[in-house]
Write an enzyme that holds these catalytic residues in place. Structure first.
Site, PDB file in Angstrom:
ATOM      1  N   SER A  20       0.808  -1.224   0.000  1.00 42.05           N
ATOM      2  CA  SER A  20       0.000   0.000   0.000  1.00 42.05           C
ATOM      3  C   SER A  20       0.840   1.273   0.000  1.00 42.05           C
ATOM      4  O   SER A  20       0.482   2.254  -0.648  1.00 42.05           O
ATOM      5  CB  SER A  20      -0.937   0.015   1.214  1.00 42.05           C
ATOM      6  OG  SER A  20      -1.796  -1.093   1.197  1.00 42.05           O
TER       7      SER A  20
ATOM      8  N   HIS B 261       0.314   4.632   4.462  1.00 46.41           N
ATOM      9  CA  HIS B 261      -0.316   5.208   3.266  1.00 46.41           C
ATOM     10  C   HIS B 261       0.109   6.659   3.090  1.00 46.41           C
ATOM     11  O   HIS B 261       0.463   7.092   1.992  1.00 46.41           O
ATOM     12  CB  HIS B 261      -1.837   5.129   3.388  1.00 46.41           C
ATOM     13  CG  HIS B 261      -2.380   3.744   3.354  1.00 46.41           C
ATOM     14  ND1 HIS B 261      -3.730   3.467   3.447  1.00 46.41           N
ATOM     15  CD2 HIS B 261      -1.760   2.541   3.216  1.00 46.41           C
ATOM     16  CE1 HIS B 261      -3.922   2.167   3.376  1.00 46.41           C
ATOM     17  NE2 HIS B 261      -2.743   1.580   3.241  1.00 46.41           N
TER      18      HIS B 261
END
Length: 211
Positions: free
Chosen positions: A138, A189
């Site tokens: 991610s 993220h």
């Protein structure tokens, strides 16, 4: 709309070899980890290369720095893998085309590393007493989103309106999803997205100076 994929399987492999290789590596390594145990087990993930940061002995995971990279090719379950691989399959090819193969590969790895570093840094700030274990692509994928955010804001001519709206929607959805699902590492993220934004800014400046 640059995020629609019309290529055949053979054309995709030819046009986007780095992205195809990344997807293949993620899938193969997930199968290896899943066959040998539970990929959602922190101990099992640690044995196979998950990112690890101990708050007292190794808060930034620098004693085994290779985990910054190996963890990017690991996932905690099939749903985690499929979500990330779909994102990579659809959204990464235009970035590979923009940056070219070698630069794109370095960009992807650096964004993933930045995601792990940001996650460890925030854990230190929060004085989290637990050992931090992280897996997933991610951070690197959000690096791609961060780069497209830079393009959407400062190089609008490179993206059509539909593509720009898609970038904004993805990032908003990602933030909301990260808050709603406790297992999601929001700071990984954020670190990846920030790295992608800044790296693309650097690449863009270098490109313009050459011109």
């Amino acid at each position: 709309m640059i995020f629609l994929r019309y290529e055949s399987f053979r054309s995709y492999l030819k046009l986007y070899p780095v992205t195809a290789a990344l997807i293949a590596l993620n899938i193969v390594y997930f199968i290896i980890v899943a066959i040998s145990g539970d990929p959602n087990s922190a101990y099992h993930a640690y044995q196979y290369g998950a990112f690890a940061a101990h708050p007292a002995f190794d808060p930034y995971g620098l004693q085994e720095p290779w985990r910054y990279i190996t963890s990017m090719f690991m996932h905690s379950g099939l749903e985690h893998l499929l979500y990330n691989m779909f994102s990579l399959l659809v959204f990464a090819p235009p970035m590979e085309r923009l940056l070219k193969r070698f630069r794109y590969a370095m960009f992807y790895l650096l964004c993933g590393i930045a995601g792990n570093a940001m996650s460890a840094f925030v854990n230190v700030l929060q004085n989290d007493p637990e050992t931090h274990i992280g897996v997933g692509a991610s951070g690197a994928i959000y690096g791609v989103f961060g780069a497209f955010l830079y393009i959407s804001l400062f190089r609008k001519s490179q993206l059509d309106e539909s593509s720009r709206k898609t970038v904004y929607i993805i990032l908003i959805f990602g933030v909301v999803y990260s808050f709603l699902v406790p297992q999601i590492d929001l700071w990984a993220h954020a670190g990846g997205a920030l790295a992608g934004f800044l790296l693309y800014h650097i690449f863009d400046r270098i490109k313009r100076r050459k011109k």
